[in-house]
Design a protein around this motif. Structure first.
Motif, PDB file in Angstrom:
ATOM      1  N   THR A  13     -10.752  69.221  -2.738  1.00 24.30           N
ATOM      2  CA  THR A  13      -9.845  68.465  -2.019  1.00 24.30           C
ATOM      3  C   THR A  13     -11.584  67.445  -1.291  1.00 24.30           C
ATOM      4  O   THR A  13     -11.298  66.820  -0.705  1.00 24.30           O
ATOM      5  N   ALA A  15     -15.756  65.869  -2.480  1.00 23.99           N
ATOM      6  CA  ALA A  15     -16.472  65.276  -3.305  1.00 23.99           C
ATOM      7  C   ALA A  15     -16.534  65.631  -4.063  1.00 23.99           C
ATOM      8  O   ALA A  15     -16.153  64.817  -5.467  1.00 23.99           O
ATOM      9  N   GLN A  16     -17.203  66.281  -4.680  1.00 28.07           N
ATOM     10  CA  GLN A  16     -17.880  67.649  -5.804  1.00 28.07           C
ATOM     11  C   GLN A  16     -16.514  67.833  -6.439  1.00 28.07           C
ATOM     12  O   GLN A  16     -16.192  67.447  -8.141  1.00 28.07           O
ATOM     13  N   THR A  38      -8.110  75.210  -2.391  1.00 29.98           N
ATOM     14  CA  THR A  38      -7.968  74.461  -0.570  1.00 29.98           C
ATOM     15  C   THR A  38      -7.975  75.546   0.731  1.00 29.98           C
ATOM     16  O   THR A  38      -6.850  76.642  -0.166  1.00 29.98           O
ATOM     17  N   ARG A  39      -8.165  75.349   1.489  1.00 28.86           N
ATOM     18  CA  ARG A  39      -7.855  76.258   2.732  1.00 28.86           C
ATOM     19  C   ARG A  39      -6.405  75.946   3.028  1.00 28.86           C
ATOM     20  O   ARG A  39      -5.557  76.734   3.661  1.00 28.86           O
ATOM     21  N   ASP A  60     -10.124  80.592   0.617  1.00 27.53           N
ATOM     22  CA  ASP A  60     -11.398  80.720   1.464  1.00 27.53           C
ATOM     23  C   ASP A  60     -12.696  81.127   1.064  1.00 27.53           C
ATOM     24  O   ASP A  60     -13.080  82.390   1.393  1.00 27.53           O
ATOM     25  N   VAL A  61     -13.789  80.183   1.596  1.00 28.08           N
ATOM     26  CA  VAL A  61     -15.054  80.900   1.051  1.00 28.08           C
ATOM     27  C   VAL A  61     -15.372  81.732   1.833  1.00 28.08           C
ATOM     28  O   VAL A  61     -16.612  82.504   1.497  1.00 28.08           O
ATOM     29  N   THR A  81     -20.644  75.046  -2.247  1.00 27.38           N
ATOM     30  CA  THR A  81     -21.220  75.250  -0.697  1.00 27.38           C
ATOM     31  C   THR A  81     -21.243  74.025   0.135  1.00 27.38           C
ATOM     32  O   THR A  81     -21.138  72.997  -0.163  1.00 27.38           O
ATOM     33  N   PHE A  82     -20.342  74.476   2.072  1.00 25.54           N
ATOM     34  CA  PHE A  82     -20.509  73.082   2.499  1.00 25.54           C
ATOM     35  C   PHE A  82     -21.174  73.146   3.432  1.00 25.54           C
ATOM     36  O   PHE A  82     -20.978  73.429   4.717  1.00 25.54           O
ATOM     37  N   PHE A  83     -22.307  73.304   3.230  1.00 25.24           N
ATOM     38  CA  PHE A  83     -23.563  73.286   4.401  1.00 25.24           C
ATOM     39  C   PHE A  83     -23.945  72.340   5.764  1.00 25.24           C
ATOM     40  O   PHE A  83     -23.692  72.479   6.622  1.00 25.24           O
ATOM     41  N   LYS A 145     -29.545  76.839  -0.966  1.00 25.24           N
ATOM     42  CA  LYS A 145     -29.212  77.153  -2.350  1.00 25.24           C
ATOM     43  C   LYS A 145     -29.667  77.599  -3.493  1.00 25.24           C
ATOM     44  O   LYS A 145     -29.010  78.731  -4.636  1.00 25.24           O
ATOM     45  N   THR A 164     -28.063  68.570  -8.222  1.00 22.29           N
ATOM     46  CA  THR A 164     -27.375  67.046  -8.133  1.00 22.29           C
ATOM     47  C   THR A 164     -28.429  66.483  -7.357  1.00 22.29           C
ATOM     48  O   THR A 164     -29.535  66.887  -7.830  1.00 22.29           O
ATOM     49  N   TYR A 167     -25.917  61.782  -2.602  1.00 20.83           N
ATOM     50  CA  TYR A 167     -24.905  60.715  -3.220  1.00 20.83           C
ATOM     51  C   TYR A 167     -25.224  59.690  -2.434  1.00 20.83           C
ATOM     52  O   TYR A 167     -25.413  59.106  -1.187  1.00 20.83           O
ATOM     53  N   ASN A 170     -22.783  58.759   0.492  1.00 20.41           N
ATOM     54  CA  ASN A 170     -23.415  58.542   1.923  1.00 20.41           C
ATOM     55  C   ASN A 170     -23.750  57.072   2.959  1.00 20.41           C
ATOM     56  O   ASN A 170     -23.862  57.056   3.843  1.00 20.41           O
TER      57      ASN A 170
HETATM   58  N1  LIG Z   1     -24.508  64.254   0.952  1.00 25.11           N
HETATM   59  C1  LIG Z   1     -25.407  64.644  -0.545  1.00 25.11           C
HETATM   60  O1  LIG Z   1     -25.717  63.491  -0.766  1.00 25.11           O
HETATM   61  C2  LIG Z   1     -25.396  65.906  -0.868  1.00 25.11           C
HETATM   62  C3  LIG Z   1     -25.893  65.671  -2.149  1.00 25.11           C
HETATM   63  C4  LIG Z   1     -26.514  67.148  -3.099  1.00 25.11           C
HETATM   64  C5  LIG Z   1     -25.610  68.312  -2.926  1.00 25.11           C
HETATM   65  N2  LIG Z   1     -24.709  67.707  -1.686  1.00 25.11           N
HETATM   66  C6  LIG Z   1     -24.438  68.900  -0.879  1.00 25.11           C
HETATM   67  O2  LIG Z   1     -22.929  69.430  -1.323  1.00 25.11           O
HETATM   68  C7  LIG Z   1     -21.767  70.066  -0.504  1.00 25.11           C
HETATM   69  C8  LIG Z   1     -21.034  69.865  -0.293  1.00 25.11           C
HETATM   70  O3  LIG Z   1     -20.338  68.754  -1.208  1.00 25.11           O
HETATM   71  P1  LIG Z   1     -18.787  67.568  -1.168  1.00 25.11           P
HETATM   72  O4  LIG Z   1     -20.237  66.798  -0.418  1.00 25.11           O
HETATM   73  O5  LIG Z   1     -18.282  67.765  -2.441  1.00 25.11           O
HETATM   74  O6  LIG Z   1     -18.428  68.377   0.002  1.00 25.11           O
HETATM   75  P2  LIG Z   1     -17.188  67.988   1.033  1.00 25.11           P
HETATM   76  O7  LIG Z   1     -16.885  66.351   0.111  1.00 25.11           O
HETATM   77  O8  LIG Z   1     -17.597  67.542   2.386  1.00 25.11           O
HETATM   78  O9  LIG Z   1     -15.572  68.361   0.527  1.00 25.11           O
HETATM   79  C9  LIG Z   1     -15.726  69.761   1.099  1.00 25.11           C
HETATM   80  C10 LIG Z   1     -14.066  70.930   0.541  1.00 25.11           C
HETATM   81  O10 LIG Z   1     -14.754  71.759   0.460  1.00 25.11           O
HETATM   82  C11 LIG Z   1     -13.279  72.525   1.737  1.00 25.11           C
HETATM   83  N3  LIG Z   1     -13.770  73.553   2.119  1.00 25.11           N
HETATM   84  C12 LIG Z   1     -14.493  73.435   3.377  1.00 25.11           C
HETATM   85  N4  LIG Z   1     -15.244  74.527   3.870  1.00 25.11           N
HETATM   86  C13 LIG Z   1     -14.246  75.547   3.617  1.00 25.11           C
HETATM   87  C14 LIG Z   1     -14.312  76.698   2.638  1.00 25.11           C
HETATM   88  N5  LIG Z   1     -14.624  78.061   3.988  1.00 25.11           N
HETATM   89  N6  LIG Z   1     -13.208  77.719   1.928  1.00 25.11           N
HETATM   90  C15 LIG Z   1     -13.215  76.604   0.999  1.00 25.11           C
HETATM   91  N7  LIG Z   1     -13.164  75.553   1.356  1.00 25.11           N
HETATM   92  C16 LIG Z   1     -13.570  74.608   1.981  1.00 25.11           C
HETATM   93  C17 LIG Z   1     -12.727  71.410   2.191  1.00 25.11           C
HETATM   94  O11 LIG Z   1     -11.497  71.718   1.403  1.00 25.11           O
HETATM   95  P3  LIG Z   1     -10.128  71.804   2.499  1.00 25.11           P
HETATM   96  O12 LIG Z   1     -10.177  71.295   3.731  1.00 25.11           O
HETATM   97  O13 LIG Z   1      -9.355  70.996   1.723  1.00 25.11           O
HETATM   98  O14 LIG Z   1      -9.953  73.728   2.620  1.00 25.11           O
HETATM   99  C18 LIG Z   1     -12.790  69.873   1.767  1.00 25.11           C
HETATM  100  O15 LIG Z   1     -12.369  69.471   1.081  1.00 25.11           O
HETATM  101  C19 LIG Z   1     -22.908  70.227   0.597  1.00 25.11           C
HETATM  102  O16 LIG Z   1     -23.511  71.796   0.477  1.00 25.11           O
HETATM  103  C20 LIG Z   1     -24.355  69.774   0.565  1.00 25.11           C
HETATM  104  O17 LIG Z   1     -25.313  70.151   1.044  1.00 25.11           O
HETATM  105  C21 LIG Z   1     -24.571  66.856  -1.083  1.00 25.11           C
END
Ligand SMILES: NC(=O)c1ccc[n+]([C@@H]2O[C@H](COP(=O)([O-])OP(=O)(O)OC[C@H]3O[C@@H](n4cnc5c(N)ncnc54)[C@H](OP(=O)(O)O)[C@@H]3O)[C@@H](O)[C@H]2O)c1
Length: 320
Positions: A13, A15-16, A38-39, A60-61, A81-83, A145, A164, A167, A170
């Motif tokens: 749900t 970005a990636q 998804t959670r 849920d991770v 992962t979702f830092f 990571k 990656t 983005y 951002n």
């Molecule tokens: N922003 C940048 O420029 C950038 C660049 C490179 C790498 N990154 C990395 O990208 C990562 C985040 O990826 P993203 O941007 O694709 O994330 P995102 O758009 O914030 O989406 C994260 C999704 O992950 C799910 N999630 C969150 N916690 C969870 C859990 N405990 N278990 C299962 N699912 C969970 C949530 O879905 P539900 O609510 O549906 O469960 C949420 O919709 C970060 O680690 C960041 O460091 C970011």
């Protein structure tokens, strides 16, 4: 019955993962079908993925049993992962470890691990050009990571390590867009000096990942990097000026000033930009735009991304 192979997608749900689910669904005659994890299977975003044709499964991770179940029967898995949800590198490492274990348990044939560079290979902790953070990191959200790569290797999981890039999204969602200065003018503030920043439309990360899955075993055991374009701050500001119809200038700030901006993770991001600036040749060399386009022929340039998204960038109205 469909003989398509299942790709289990974490962050479906978001970005990636969302980009990957949409890329798989868009290729109707392709070999894969997405399992969106998804959670909350009842959220609006989860329901939209189901309506578009994805299998939606709860996981849920932070609950390894749900991860193992969600990976069962999958040919591939996209692990991310979702830092920024918790700002904890230790938690990120534990989550990546749980993903590797679940993939091993389910005998997944191909994992893509969304990783980043362990900057400590270039800037040892004793190097004081940038502060050590949280006791043992230079750029916590990168280093954890990169450190987690070994967890996939050690578990014997067939993995592609996907580096990656920043983005461009951002500028919309992460507070990185142009800000109005005391002079009322818009400035893009980044401590990149005159160096180029590899960037990408977040949606293209999933499309590139899809390209990797389609290429079969070719990239298993390899680290591959992706970017849509490498641009200097001045080039990004020029693109923003064209797209917004208002002058945006690039404002270089020293990393130490950026680290002091005070928002959560400012020190981590200050170190990150300094790393990208000071190790620019390495960092850019690891992220080829041509290679990314070979995985994803629709790869967007910054101008293309801006033409679809500039109107979503929050811009403060000029003082009247
Ligand atoms: N922003 C940048 O420029 C950038 C660049 C490179 C790498 N990154 C990395 O990208 C990562 C985040 O990826 P993203 O941007 O694709 O994330 P995102 O758009 O914030 O989406 C994260 C999704 O992950 C799910 N999630 C969150 N916690 C969870 C859990 N405990 N278990 C299962 N699912 C969970 C949530 O879905 P539900 O609510 O549906 O469960 C949420 O919709 C970060 O680690 C960041 O460091 C970011």
């Amino acid at each position: 019955m469909s003989d398509k192979k299942i790709i289990a997608v974490l962050g479906a749900t978001g970005a990636q993962g969302g980009g990957l689910v949409r890329a798989i669904l868009a290729d109707k005659s392709g070999p894969f079908k997405p399992r969106a994890l998804t959670r909350d299977v009842n959220s609006e975003k989860a329901r939209a993925l189901a309506a578009a044709g994805a299998e939606v499964v709860a996981a849920d991770v932070d609950d390894p049993a749900t991860l193992r179940r969600a990976f069962e029967g999958a040919h591939g898995a996209y692990c991310v992962t979702f830092f920024w949800d918790h700002l904890s590198p230790e938690k990120e490492l534990a989550e990546a470890g749980a993903m590797a274990e679940a993939a091993k348990h389910a005998a997944v044939a191909h994992v893509i691990w969304s990783t980043l560079d362990d900057t400590r290979r270039h800037v040892p902790l004793k190097d004081d050009r940038m502060p050590t953070l949280m006791g043992k990191y230079k750029v916590p959200h990168f280093d954890a990571k990169g450190e987690a790569d070994a967890l996939f290797t050690r578990a014997g999981v067939p993995t592609t390590f996907l580096l990656t890039s920043f983005y461009w999204d951002n500028l919309i969602y992460f507070g990185s867009g142009p800000k109005r200065g005391p002079d009322g003018k818009l400035a893009l503030v980044m401590p990149m000096g005159d160096k180029k920043l590899p960037g990408i439309a977040a949606e293209d990360i999933g499309r590139c990942a899809y390209g990797i899955f389609k290429r079969g075993r070719e990239f298993i055991g390899k680290t591959v990097g992706i970017a849509g374009e490498h641009l200097s701050g001045a080039e990004m500001a020029a693109g923003l000026t064209r797209a917004l119809g208002e002058k945006v200038t690039y404002q270089d700030v020293p990393p130490e000033v950026y680290r002091g901006f005070g928002f959560p993770g400012a020190d981590d991001l200050g170190n990150m930009f300094q790393f990208k600036r000071d190790f620019n040749e390495y960092f850019r060399g690891a992220r080829s735009v041509d290679f990314s386009r070979s995985l994803n022929p629709e790869l967007q340039s910054f101008d293309q991304w801006l033409s679809a998204n500039a109107s979503k960038i929050p811009i403060e109205a000029p003082a009247s």
